[in-house]
Design a protein around this motif. Structure first.
Motif, PDB file in Angstrom:
ATOM      1  N   ALA A 120       0.994  -1.352  -0.147  1.00 29.16           N
ATOM      2  CA  ALA A 120      -0.005  -0.182  -0.254  1.00 29.16           C
ATOM      3  C   ALA A 120       0.686   1.563  -0.571  1.00 29.16           C
ATOM      4  CB  ALA A 120      -0.709  -0.039   0.890  1.00 29.16           C
ATOM      5  N   MET A 121       2.023   1.331   1.021  1.00 32.73           N
ATOM      6  CA  MET A 121       3.155   2.543   0.718  1.00 32.73           C
ATOM      7  C   MET A 121       4.369   1.449   0.764  1.00 32.73           C
ATOM      8  SD  MET A 121       1.606   4.886   3.680  1.00 32.73           S
ATOM      9  CE  MET A 121       0.676   3.783   5.445  1.00 32.73           C
ATOM     10  N   GLU A 122       5.825   2.822   0.308  1.00 33.95           N
ATOM     11  CA  GLU A 122       6.879   2.574   0.073  1.00 33.95           C
ATOM     12  C   GLU A 122       7.493   3.766   0.777  1.00 33.95           C
ATOM     13  OE1 GLU A 122       7.095   0.322  -1.892  1.00 33.95           O
ATOM     14  OE2 GLU A 122       5.309  -0.374  -3.256  1.00 33.95           O
ATOM     15  N   LEU A 123       7.672   3.681   2.397  1.00 34.65           N
ATOM     16  CA  LEU A 123       8.076   4.319   3.227  1.00 34.65           C
ATOM     17  C   LEU A 123       9.110   3.517   3.231  1.00 34.65           C
ATOM     18  CD1 LEU A 123       5.193   4.356   5.823  1.00 34.65           C
ATOM     19  CD2 LEU A 123       5.917   5.758   3.509  1.00 34.65           C
ATOM     20  N   VAL A 124      10.566   4.660   3.813  1.00 30.68           N
ATOM     21  CA  VAL A 124      12.054   4.723   4.434  1.00 30.68           C
ATOM     22  C   VAL A 124      11.728   5.220   5.681  1.00 30.68           C
ATOM     23  CG1 VAL A 124      14.103   4.954   4.025  1.00 30.68           C
ATOM     24  CG2 VAL A 124      12.363   5.069   2.676  1.00 30.68           C
ATOM     25  N   ARG A 125      11.746   3.777   6.504  1.00 32.83           N
ATOM     26  CA  ARG A 125      11.682   4.490   7.992  1.00 32.83           C
ATOM     27  C   ARG A 125      13.087   4.121   8.566  1.00 32.83           C
ATOM     28  NH1 ARG A 125      10.446   0.306  12.975  1.00 32.83           N
ATOM     29  NH2 ARG A 125      11.960  -0.723  12.770  1.00 32.83           N
ATOM     30  N   LEU A 126      13.052   5.788   9.098  1.00 32.80           N
ATOM     31  CA  LEU A 126      14.589   6.584  10.177  1.00 32.80           C
ATOM     32  C   LEU A 126      14.379   6.287  11.508  1.00 32.80           C
ATOM     33  CD1 LEU A 126      15.129   9.463   7.816  1.00 32.80           C
ATOM     34  CD2 LEU A 126      16.452   7.393   7.268  1.00 32.80           C
ATOM     35  N   ALA A 127      14.289   4.897  11.821  1.00 32.07           N
ATOM     36  CA  ALA A 127      14.240   5.190  13.089  1.00 32.07           C
ATOM     37  C   ALA A 127      15.432   5.669  14.629  1.00 32.07           C
ATOM     38  CB  ALA A 127      14.343   3.118  14.036  1.00 32.07           C
ATOM     39  N   PHE A 128      15.433   6.241  15.379  1.00 32.93           N
ATOM     40  CA  PHE A 128      16.465   6.214  15.804  1.00 32.93           C
ATOM     41  C   PHE A 128      16.920   6.182  17.215  1.00 32.93           C
ATOM     42  CE2 PHE A 128      17.965  10.816  13.464  1.00 32.93           C
ATOM     43  CZ  PHE A 128      17.189  10.520  13.451  1.00 32.93           C
ATOM     44  N   PRO A 129      17.105   5.319  17.755  1.00 36.96           N
ATOM     45  CA  PRO A 129      17.693   4.635  19.058  1.00 36.96           C
ATOM     46  C   PRO A 129      17.486   5.596  20.489  1.00 36.96           C
ATOM     47  CG  PRO A 129      19.451   4.267  17.406  1.00 36.96           C
ATOM     48  CD  PRO A 129      18.163   5.144  16.232  1.00 36.96           C
ATOM     49  N   ARG A 130      17.271   5.678  21.283  1.00 35.50           N
ATOM     50  CA  ARG A 130      17.244   6.763  21.872  1.00 35.50           C
ATOM     51  C   ARG A 130      18.375   6.927  22.501  1.00 35.50           C
ATOM     52  NH1 ARG A 130      13.314   3.025  21.889  1.00 35.50           N
ATOM     53  NH2 ARG A 130      11.170   3.438  21.143  1.00 35.50           N
ATOM     54  N   ARG A 131      18.993   8.448  23.248  1.00 34.53           N
ATOM     55  CA  ARG A 131      19.925   9.269  23.842  1.00 34.53           C
ATOM     56  C   ARG A 131      20.377   8.930  23.650  1.00 34.53           C
ATOM     57  NH1 ARG A 131      17.882   7.433  29.977  1.00 34.53           N
ATOM     58  NH2 ARG A 131      18.881   5.296  28.844  1.00 34.53           N
TER      59      ARG A 131
END
Ligand code: F0G
Length: 454
Positions: free
Chosen positions: A397-408
């Motif tokens: 349904a979507m073509e996403l790139v996830r930039l997930a940020f580790p905490r701290r």
């Protein structure tokens, strides 16, 4: 002061190995263009996931030393249980080595052939555990949650009408109703307290238990405080308690909002279910006072839970993503808005309309961001979801790139570096081409498939 700073200073550092673009191009080719195949020390900024990758505090490391490794009855377990119950007042707290282990045990209680389990959006591992039990996973997120441009404040909400109709239709085959906070698969979007309460009411009106996947409960509570009428003056712990007070249990990956590098738990109120869960726990994870964890892990999580609800931390945490989304939006890079709690999502379908979805535009963006700047992100699109159970391939349904940020873990200059890299990609966007898969496994292909440029 208006500037939102990192509310910590750095006591111990981990050097980043800098690489050249030519080196990265060679590494990417050697990894068959699959970012999961890279060595992490060939990555400059690792935004593959926010799971287990955060920085522990000095107090958490101190707690590690306090950890007690007794097989049964460890005081670490007592401290862990007290910390969980301070926020989530469930009767039984059952530690597991991570979130998916809690899900597997939950499904040993509630799953089974022909059963139907609704949620706003099940995370992949939850869906996997439901389906492995023979049951069906259903996603009933509101329509705004699938619209990258909608500025709805709670895009993670359950569609209440759809849930009511679903419960009427499937009354006999629904064993449990679930909700994921925040909605990871939908962009880290929050669920309102009103929606959580309404879902609980619908579940209970049908005599069904309501279970929360609470991985990012603190980020969700922060958004409730910011965006929901009447919540602005309440403390984060109070909001968290209200969210869980209406549930009958929860699953948790403590690798997210408990500042753990490993850990999870299953919580339940029902004594019979908890007894069955503990039997299963002993078979698969360990004795009920440690689950799959070391005592020192339990102590680190207990301390982490007291830190994650800190408002200065949550303000800085969510501001990082909002800042990047604002900058990218201003540059004309299509992003999912508003920013989510743990990640920035780039909409590659809109950014790279020239690439056929089955040439994987989001994968092309992720690969190019690595080549340009050594940033590792994650495709959430047709590579991840395209292969159908009947063997055919269909665009997601979507073509996403996830930039997930580790905490701290990363700082403001790292955020600026990410923005700059997206700017470089933007300047060459018309020249980016797609990929084809040259080798793929039977399932979960995004982890190990091999690719070649088309
Ligand atoms: N539920 C949600 C909403 C998740 O995001 C995850 C993990 C899990 C359950 C499973 O927990 O990894 O401890 O077994 N999400 C990670 C991610 C892997 O990158 O989004 P786990």
């Amino acid at each position: 002061m208006k500037t939102i700073i990192e509310p910590f200073r750095i006591k111990s550092v981990e050097p980043i190995r800098m690489t050249t673009q030519a080196e990265r191009t060679a590494k990417l080719r050697a990894a068959h263009y699959n970012l999961f195949g890279l060595h992490a020390d060939d990555v400059i900024i690792d935004l593959l996931t926010d799971s287990g990758t955060g920085a522990m505090s000095a107090e958490q490391w101190a707690a590690v030393m306090r950890g007690d490794e007794s097989y049964a009855g460890s005081p670490s377990f007592a401290r862990f249980t007290a910390a969980v119950q301070n926020l989530m007042p469930f009767k039984h707290i059952i530690p597991t080595h991570q979130g998916r282990a809690a899900e597997a045990i939950l499904m040993s209680l509630f799953g089974g052939a022909g059963r139907n389990i609704p949620s706003n959006t099940h995370f992949d591992t939850t869906r996997g555990n439901i389906e492995a039990s023979g049951a069906f996973a259903h996603d009933l997120n509101i329509a705004e949650g699938r619209d990258g441009q909608s500025e709805h404040p709670f895009k993670g909400n359950m569609d209440l009408e759809a849930l009511s109709a679903f419960m009427d239709r499937h009354a006999d085959t629904v064993p449990v109703v679930m909700i994921t906070i925040t909605n990871n698969a939908g962009g880290g979007q929050p669920v309102s307290l009103a929606n959580i309460r309404a879902v609980a009411e619908i579940a209970h009106a049908h005599g069904k238990p309501f279970i929360i996947d609470g991985c990012r409960f603190a980020e969700n509570a922060w958004f409730i405080k910011q965006r929901e009428a009447g919540q602005a003056d309440r403390s984060i712990p109070d909001i968290v308690r209200d969210c869980f007070a209406v549930a009958d249990g929860m699953t948790m990956s403590a690798k997210k909002d408990a500042f753990g590098n490993i850990g999870g738990w299953l919580a339940l109120n029902d004594d019979d279910h908890a007894e069955a869960a503990r039997v299963r726990l002993i078979q698969t994870e360990g004795f009920p006072t440690y689950g799959g964890l070391a005592g020192r892990d339990l102590d680190a999580l207990a301390q982490g839970l007291s830190e994650i609800v800190d408002e200065d931390y949550l303000r800085y945490r969510t501001r990082t993503h909002a800042y990047i989304v604002e900058r990218l939006d201003a540059m004309g890079v299509p992003v999912v808005k508003p920013a989510g709690g743990h990640a920035v999502f780039i909409d590659a379908k809109r950014w790279l309309p020239q690439i056929d979805p089955l040439h994987y535009p989001a994968h092309a963006v992720a690969c190019r961001l690595y080549e340009i700047a050594g940033i590792r992100s994650c495709e959430i699109g047709s590579v991840m979801f395209g292969r159908q159970p009947d063997g055919t391939e269909k665009p997601a349904a979507m073509e996403l790139v996830r930039l997930a940020f580790p905490r701290r873990t990363y700082t403001q200059s790292h955020a600026d570096y990410v923005v700059e890299a997206c700017g470089v990609l933007q300047s060459e966007i018309d020249t980016i081409t797609g990929f084809r898969i040259t080798k793929e496994p039977k399932a979960m292909r995004h982890f190990t498939s091999q690719f070649a440029p088309v």
